[in-house]
Design an enzyme around this catalytic site. Structure first.
Site, PDB file in Angstrom:
ATOM      1  N   PRO B 116       0.843  -1.198   0.000  1.00  0.00           N
ATOM      2  CA  PRO B 116       0.000   0.000   0.000  1.00  0.00           C
ATOM      3  C   PRO B 116       0.879   1.250   0.000  1.00  0.00           C
ATOM      4  O   PRO B 116       1.903   1.293   0.694  1.00  0.00           O
ATOM      5  CB  PRO B 116      -0.790  -0.108   1.308  1.00  0.00           C
ATOM      6  CG  PRO B 116      -0.649  -1.533   1.747  1.00  0.00           C
ATOM      7  CD  PRO B 116       0.667  -2.009   1.218  1.00  0.00           C
ATOM      8  N   GLY B 119       1.242   8.660   0.721  1.00  0.00           N
ATOM      9  CA  GLY B 119       2.003   9.795   0.221  1.00  0.00           C
ATOM     10  C   GLY B 119       3.466   9.478  -0.035  1.00  0.00           C
ATOM     11  O   GLY B 119       4.207  10.317  -0.539  1.00  0.00           O
ATOM     12  N   GLY B 120       3.896   8.284   0.330  1.00  0.00           N
ATOM     13  CA  GLY B 120       5.290   7.899   0.065  1.00  0.00           C
ATOM     14  C   GLY B 120       6.298   8.629   0.934  1.00  0.00           C
ATOM     15  O   GLY B 120       7.452   8.791   0.549  1.00  0.00           O
ATOM     16  N   THR B 121       5.887   9.073   2.126  1.00  0.00           N
ATOM     17  CA  THR B 121       6.810   9.842   2.967  1.00  0.00           C
ATOM     18  C   THR B 121       7.438   9.006   4.078  1.00  0.00           C
ATOM     19  O   THR B 121       8.081   9.568   4.977  1.00  0.00           O
ATOM     20  CB  THR B 121       6.085  11.037   3.626  1.00  0.00           C
ATOM     21  OG1 THR B 121       4.995  10.516   4.416  1.00  0.00           O
ATOM     22  CG2 THR B 121       5.554  11.993   2.590  1.00  0.00           C
ATOM     23  N   THR B 197       0.485   3.738  10.403  1.00  0.00           N
ATOM     24  CA  THR B 197       1.802   3.871  11.043  1.00  0.00           C
ATOM     25  C   THR B 197       1.711   4.549  12.418  1.00  0.00           C
ATOM     26  O   THR B 197       2.730   4.912  12.992  1.00  0.00           O
ATOM     27  CB  THR B 197       2.783   4.683  10.176  1.00  0.00           C
ATOM     28  OG1 THR B 197       2.249   6.004  10.009  1.00  0.00           O
ATOM     29  CG2 THR B 197       2.993   4.045   8.811  1.00  0.00           C
ATOM     30  N   SER B 200       1.744  10.790  14.818  1.00  0.00           N
ATOM     31  CA  SER B 200       1.417  11.779  15.842  1.00  0.00           C
ATOM     32  C   SER B 200       1.711  13.169  15.296  1.00  0.00           C
ATOM     33  O   SER B 200       2.770  13.398  14.728  1.00  0.00           O
ATOM     34  CB  SER B 200       2.251  11.509  17.094  1.00  0.00           C
ATOM     35  OG  SER B 200       1.849  12.357  18.135  1.00  0.00           O
ATOM     36  N   TYR B 448      13.536  13.041  20.248  1.00  0.00           N
ATOM     37  CA  TYR B 448      13.679  13.140  18.803  1.00  0.00           C
ATOM     38  C   TYR B 448      15.073  13.707  18.508  1.00  0.00           C
ATOM     39  O   TYR B 448      15.347  14.870  18.785  1.00  0.00           O
ATOM     40  CB  TYR B 448      12.592  14.077  18.287  1.00  0.00           C
ATOM     41  CG  TYR B 448      12.397  14.094  16.790  1.00  0.00           C
ATOM     42  CD1 TYR B 448      11.233  13.583  16.238  1.00  0.00           C
ATOM     43  CD2 TYR B 448      13.340  14.643  15.935  1.00  0.00           C
ATOM     44  CE1 TYR B 448      11.013  13.599  14.871  1.00  0.00           C
ATOM     45  CE2 TYR B 448      13.138  14.652  14.567  1.00  0.00           C
ATOM     46  CZ  TYR B 448      11.965  14.137  14.037  1.00  0.00           C
ATOM     47  OH  TYR B 448      11.750  14.161  12.681  1.00  0.00           O
TER      48      TYR B 448
END
Lengths: 547, 547
Positions: B116, B119-121, B197, B200, B448
């Site tokens: 699937p 947006g391919g990000t 996925t 958030s 992060y």
């Protein structure tokens, strides 16, 4: 001591005032009390245990009777009339995860059905000891009840899963925290039970449902120990907590749980606001829920529930004064009571309450202060004793609950109430029925309906009345697109209606998950889902006890 | 047009100022740009398609190249160096759930792997077209992108799952609503991608993670159509949404999703507060998160990130004035920037911000107003273009993220940063590394971390550097007890580390769920979990294309 055939502790009773009884008699006719069977009579029915002996298992009749049933109406009928039916063949009292593991091995080896037992407050038939031809072992989690770890910084507390509500709160309050999970069963239900039935407390608006509070834990399953770590959040695949939540004993036994706690509130208040009619009240409460004010409770009673609560309150004069005042302010017959709660930091909670009251008044609400709210808080775990009192006068009190999106809230309420009334008309009986929205969401509300009707005085007829009524209201819920349970789980009683919301594909997925964890099908068989076919031939029983 | 080998739209660029370049050069050495392979060169590598023809499938090289990879660093390396590797054998553009069903039948019949593609990000290797010997079909969801239904009363909106962030927001804003889900990839990612996925958004503090926003939907799976109804809440067994969330293409293709929306905020502000050091900043932000003030964002940069952001901001003079002022107020070297956001009803949001600023100051914070916050908001989706600009100057920017409970936040941050530095020391390279806490919870925070280092200028060495660094930081995360992803999912790149948090029993449970929905193992094989063994013999391929 815990009452063996009714709600709560047998030293606590909650009498119905003569006015309250007159109110009920006027609505559904005079009630006639029934003589309960004695505990000894119940114990005398218990069949010999089919279990091979084990150090953790007790097989005496009294302990088996005390773990045979829950608090649903059919469970009560069985207990009160002394028609217990099946009891577990024994009750185990594990004190550790390793004990539980041992019991799982025992169950697999001897092909014994296990029914996890927390506080025994299920109102959906989770505990019924029927497992086809399999012997049944009830596994009490209540000796696993300690606070094992408290992380002040992350506000996480780890408990044995069998801890009762008051013991959990007491251990937390000693450290300045609260879980804030207060279902009406709070005093006699356990953390593990809340988790595996997806319980919701009265102040979930602030504290969240148990789903939001459950951060991780350990479940012993036939497939092994599932140890779920705590994270503030994660994007890593399937959230394993969500497999445990709502598993209702089908996949294993929760032995410990880590929950998100909060500093105990320095301020808490419950205010009552009245509305002249349902429509204005529903609209106001929707706006309040969608405004995200940081309240701890919103609870809206419909007209009949408001009238009933005031009638049963027992302070006729005071209530008379209140009603006269409300009538002057435009809230006469059909008025609806909204209870608003705010808890937490003093300034924040007071500000939230002030905003809520402003918004509530804007929609025509009449604020009458804290008195009724204080009373509600004081009796929040006592009202359920009314079931005992009503029974003694020959009345049944039973409830159902669902949740629906806003456009279906009113129609669902009306359909459930109408279904109940029609159902017992067939039996020539009236049903006094009323509803409140117990939990409010931006998206919709739970619809919690109570039924009061007369006992017939014999087991078969009373069981038939319950079956007719439960079937009718459950079908009405499903027809309205509601979930079959917002806060009590599925058990045996709601299982026939689950497929309507999950669909065939969803049901098959749930079955696949439980079959994976419990390939032999020994975990609480028949509850939640129609029984799962074993995926592999069960081992030959070594002592000839299995089917 | 979408850039085929980098971030975003190729008409948008975000230059690095000379001062910014000097800053980077000082830290990791001079960068040397690499000449990118051309799109034509990439297309020339594409092997003949192994797919039987189908009306929904395109097999031309350009479309296959454009769906071959995502936005992870190894994906970039493959694209930039023109070392594409495997491409899908074709790309399908279904316009309806029935089209998707047809493609699933096709995949099962011909034993074709389906990936699937929203947006391919993906930055975790979700899209890599490697499926052992199976031919691969990429299924673009982007033609399923309409607002299908909006329920104003329940604040629910149903969209085709392939809708891009800006199109979703535009359709909602036209009706006065917002979803409020703003991951940094917002402009080029899709609703369905967010859901599978567990994405958030930057303002999840107010709006919730996608888990809280996803109310129901339809997923087409090899086992059939899973149709999940919406309820405000339910206690009825397994929450089927939670099986879809984080499924990363392993069980099916989401075709529509209903999400919880909110009235568009009438007020929104972002304020910056500086702290002299990490300890005071972390403590302040924990208190803010635990105070539940109703903010929309909290985001805390550590000292090096703060310094880097100010250096790259490009307004040397203004920043100089700011730093002089901050220094006078006690925030010199090592100062940490906290960004606070409030959104919603004007009075509520302003009150929340005022409370937050009071609390923030109490812990030694220096409030400098809205200017930096406004700037941040303006560039919230532009900063990611820095990756393109840095690449052109010979620098790699890569990131990882995790989430941990409070006691492990600082140690995790330090361990991840140290691991990255040590990892590239082996390659004789410096890593400029810095961290922010992107999402704050009462329980803990996401951590992060960004890495800037030099490109080697050849594919194999750059891939080796990435592998060494990614391996080291992922192991550091796992060793610190963090989740392998807080907001980007697992894909291929994080899959080796998943078992550390799920355990053997948890991994087996996930595999069982996906095997149930996809017994042949055609859905995105190898992603998220090591490939699942088919539970039944796969059907014999009718055109001889399967393994």
């Amino acid at each position: 001591m815990r009452r063996w055939n009714g709600w709560g502790d047998d030293t606590i009773s909650f009498a119905l005032a003569p006015d309250a009884l007159a109110f009920l008699a006027e609505r559904v006719g005079d009630g006639h009390g029934v003589t309960d069977a004695s505990f000894e009579q119940a114990c005398a029915q218990v069949a010999p245990s089919r279990l091979p002996p084990h150090r953790l298992i007790e097989t005496a009749a009294p302990v088996r009777v005390r773990h045979a049933l829950g608090q649903s109406l059919p469970d009560w009928l069985k207990l009160r009339y002394g028609r217990i039916g099946a009891t577990p063949d024994g009750v185990a009292f594990p004190e550790s995860a390793d004990d539980v593991r041992e019991l799982l091995h025992y169950a697999q080896r001897y092909h014994v059905a296990l029914i996890p037992h927390g506080g025994g407050t299920s109102v959906a038939g989770h505990l019924t000891a029927e497992a086809g031809a399999l012997p049944v072992l009830s596994v009490s989690t209540t000796r696993m009840c300690r606070l094992q770890h408290l992380d002040h910084e992350s506000q996480l507390a780890t408990f044995g899963a069998g801890v009762f509500g008051p013991d959990l709160e007491a251990q937390l309050r000693a450290h300045g925290f609260t879980l804030g999970h207060f279902p009406q069963s709070f005093e006699y239900s356990t953390l593990g039970g809340w988790i595996v039935t997806r319980s919701s407390g009265q102040q979930s608006l602030r504290y969240g449902r148990i789903e939001q509070l459950f951060a991780g834990g350990v479940m012993e399953t036939p497939a092994g120990r599932l140890d779920i770590q705590t994270f503030p959040a994660s994007a890593a695949g399937t959230d394993l907590r969500e497999i445990v939540l709502g598993s209702e004993g089908r996949m294993g036994i929760l032995t410990e749980a880590t929950v998100r706690v909060t500093p105990a509130p320095e301020y808490e208040a419950f205010h009552a606001v009245f509305y002249p009619d349902w429509h204005s009240a529903e609209r106001a409460v929707r706006e309040l829920a969608q405004a995200k004010l940081g309240l701890s409770m919103l609870r809206l009673s419909n007209g009949v529930e408001t009238q009933t609560m005031l009638a049963l309150a027992g302070h006729k004069k005071l209530i008379g004064v209140l009603e006269a005042y409300l009538s002057l302010r435009g809230c006469g017959e059909g008025k609806c009571m909204l209870m608003i709660g705010a808890s937490g930091d003093r300034a924040q909670a007071r500000a939230a309450m002030a905003q809520a009251l402003t918004l509530a008044r804007k929609r025509g609400g009449v604020h009458i202060g804290r008195k009724l709210g204080d009373k509600w808080k004081q009796n929040r775990f006592r009202n359920v004793y009314l079931r005992n009192a009503a029974w003694e006068h020959g009345y049944v009190i039973d409830t159902v609950e669902t949740a629906v999106d806003w456009p279906r809230v009113e129609s669902t309420m009306l359909a459930v109430e109408a279904a109940a009334r029609q159902a017992l008309a067939v039996h020539g009986e009236h049903v006094h029925t009323y509803t409140h929205l117990s939990h409010l969401y931006a998206q919709g509300a739970s619809v919690y309906t109570t039924f009061v009707y007369r006992l017939a005085g014999n087991f078969d007829e009373d069981m038939a009345r319950w079956r007719t009524l439960k079937g009718a209201v459950s079908q009405a819920i499903v027809d309205c697109g509601g979930t079959i349970s917002h806060q009590h789980g599925v058990g045996s009683d709601h299982a026939p209606y689950l497929a309507a919301e999950k669909g065939e594909i969803g049901m098959a997925a749930m079955a696949a998950i439980f079959r994976h964890f419990d390939p032999q099908g020994v975990m609480n068989p028949g509850k939640l889902l129609p029984n799962v076919q074993p995926s592999q031939p069960s081992r030959a029983p070594s002592q000839g006890i299995a089917a």
